[in-house]
Design a protein around this motif. Sequence first.
Motif, PDB file in Angstrom:
ATOM      1  N   VAL A  55       1.141  -1.581   0.100  1.00  0.00           N
ATOM      2  CA  VAL A  55      -0.258   0.248   0.326  1.00  0.00           C
ATOM      3  C   VAL A  55       0.771   1.046  -0.014  1.00  0.00           C
ATOM      4  O   VAL A  55       0.252   2.117  -0.805  1.00  0.00           O
ATOM      5  CB  VAL A  55      -0.511   0.147   1.323  1.00  0.00           C
ATOM      6  N   TYR A  56       2.102   1.303   1.079  1.00  0.00           N
ATOM      7  CA  TYR A  56       2.757   2.524   0.762  1.00  0.00           C
ATOM      8  C   TYR A  56       3.591   2.673  -0.605  1.00  0.00           C
ATOM      9  O   TYR A  56       3.528   4.279  -0.617  1.00  0.00           O
ATOM     10  CB  TYR A  56       3.514   2.249   1.591  1.00  0.00           C
ATOM     11  N   ASN A  59       0.828   3.526  -2.726  1.00  0.00           N
ATOM     12  CA  ASN A  59       0.752   5.507  -2.369  1.00  0.00           C
ATOM     13  C   ASN A  59       1.939   6.448  -2.973  1.00  0.00           C
ATOM     14  O   ASN A  59       1.236   7.020  -3.226  1.00  0.00           O
ATOM     15  CB  ASN A  59       0.354   5.777  -0.800  1.00  0.00           C
ATOM     16  N   ASP A  60       3.138   5.740  -2.964  1.00  0.00           N
ATOM     17  CA  ASP A  60       3.803   6.977  -3.380  1.00  0.00           C
ATOM     18  C   ASP A  60       4.162   6.929  -4.820  1.00  0.00           C
ATOM     19  O   ASP A  60       4.284   7.882  -5.350  1.00  0.00           O
ATOM     20  CB  ASP A  60       5.658   6.140  -2.825  1.00  0.00           C
ATOM     21  N   ASP A  63       1.069   9.652  -5.602  1.00  0.00           N
ATOM     22  CA  ASP A  63       1.864  10.511  -4.709  1.00  0.00           C
ATOM     23  C   ASP A  63       2.662  11.242  -5.524  1.00  0.00           C
ATOM     24  O   ASP A  63       3.539  12.317  -4.869  1.00  0.00           O
ATOM     25  CB  ASP A  63       2.025  10.945  -3.467  1.00  0.00           C
ATOM     26  N   GLN A 121      -7.081   0.423   1.450  1.00  0.00           N
ATOM     27  CA  GLN A 121      -5.721   1.539   2.019  1.00  0.00           C
ATOM     28  C   GLN A 121      -5.648   1.773   0.429  1.00  0.00           C
ATOM     29  O   GLN A 121      -5.214   3.186  -0.306  1.00  0.00           O
ATOM     30  CB  GLN A 121      -5.004   0.452   2.657  1.00  0.00           C
ATOM     31  N   TYR A 124      -8.008   3.970  -0.128  1.00  0.00           N
ATOM     32  CA  TYR A 124      -7.679   5.761   0.565  1.00  0.00           C
ATOM     33  C   TYR A 124      -5.789   6.242  -0.579  1.00  0.00           C
ATOM     34  O   TYR A 124      -6.616   7.851  -0.315  1.00  0.00           O
ATOM     35  CB  TYR A 124      -7.201   5.271   1.314  1.00  0.00           C
ATOM     36  N   SER A 125      -5.774   5.169  -0.981  1.00  0.00           N
ATOM     37  CA  SER A 125      -4.520   6.525  -1.373  1.00  0.00           C
ATOM     38  C   SER A 125      -5.199   6.982  -2.524  1.00  0.00           C
ATOM     39  O   SER A 125      -4.452   8.030  -3.493  1.00  0.00           O
ATOM     40  CB  SER A 125      -3.627   5.144  -2.023  1.00  0.00           C
ATOM     41  N   LYS A 129      -8.100   9.546   0.778  1.00  0.00           N
ATOM     42  CA  LYS A 129      -7.577  10.614   1.822  1.00  0.00           C
ATOM     43  C   LYS A 129      -7.464  12.201   1.324  1.00  0.00           C
ATOM     44  O   LYS A 129      -7.168  13.217   2.175  1.00  0.00           O
ATOM     45  CB  LYS A 129      -5.702  10.383   2.011  1.00  0.00           C
ATOM     46  N   ASP A 135     -11.443  10.431   5.296  1.00  0.00           N
ATOM     47  CA  ASP A 135      -9.551  10.866   5.719  1.00  0.00           C
ATOM     48  C   ASP A 135      -9.558   9.947   6.783  1.00  0.00           C
ATOM     49  O   ASP A 135      -8.950   9.117   6.547  1.00  0.00           O
ATOM     50  CB  ASP A 135      -9.109  11.940   5.116  1.00  0.00           C
ATOM     51  N   ARG A 194      -2.064  17.700   0.044  1.00  0.00           N
ATOM     52  CA  ARG A 194      -2.959  16.197   0.106  1.00  0.00           C
ATOM     53  C   ARG A 194      -4.633  18.206   0.204  1.00  0.00           C
ATOM     54  O   ARG A 194      -4.750  18.587   1.566  1.00  0.00           O
ATOM     55  CB  ARG A 194      -3.382  16.558   1.643  1.00  0.00           C
TER      56      ARG A 194
END
Length: 292
Positions: A55-56, A59-60, A63, A121, A124-125, A129, A135, A194
């Motif tokens: 997930v991280y 997300n990266d 973003d 998640q 969310y990403s 969020k 969020d 954000r």
Amino acid sequence: MRAFSAFLKTMRPKQWIKNGVIFAALVFDEKVLQWPYLWRTLVGFVLFCLISGVVYTINDVVDLEKDREHPKKRRRPLAAGDISPRLALSLAMGVMTLAIALGVWLDPVFALILGGYLLLQIAYSLHLKHVVLLDVMAIATGFVLRVGAGIPLVDAERFSPWLFICMTLLALFLGLGKRRGELVQLGGEAANHRASLEDYNLVLLDHLLSIVTASMILAYALYTFSAPNLPADYWMMLTIPFVIYGAFRYLYLIHVRGTTLAPDEVVLTDRPLQVDFVLWGLAAVLILYLGK
């Protein structure tokens, strides 16, 4: 080798401590000393860590451009160019497939919760969020799913629903604290990093933190003398001061010391909070396992 190191860093092992809440069912159902349940929970913890890393990474990638403009996040491997987005996603998909497959092998219900956590998640990403209030509620739901995932792994019999309430409130506390830190750290540029931060301000976040803090302490207090699995002499109430101190310490740090770190990051750096957490854990375990 450099790419693998960058990918591992992208998965953010330092954040995996959050997945430790999966052990709540094992501890509070008093099965820590039963090896079959302990190893199942350990495996479940590892699988949640792998999924969190996936997930991280996603997300990266999502973003990437915003992270390159962020004063802190621009040093992340993807934003810094240490690994390409295509390679990072390919490795993440491999890890995800392995984790889900092992989850099904471990326990079908656990795998279902693990998959639900992954979908939440990702949502969310990609979107949640950026939506004010939703969020932090999504963050809280993720913590509750982690706690719930531990229940089928230990065949929990006396796990109190009060712990779900406490965990929900704790997760909201963490989420609101994180948003407050971002708002203070980024200042006028917050909305550019954000979208949801455009709809927050310090007054609102401080009010919400006050509500959640009071509710969290009250819910934990009610748990200590109403949960069916606790000693009948109410010794667990002796752990309430540790919870109060932990919440008050964090509020002191953000309002007096001016820290902008998220609550979970503060725990990793603030020694009084670390001592408080250890003392709470020791007291709770001793009361649970020696108080009957």
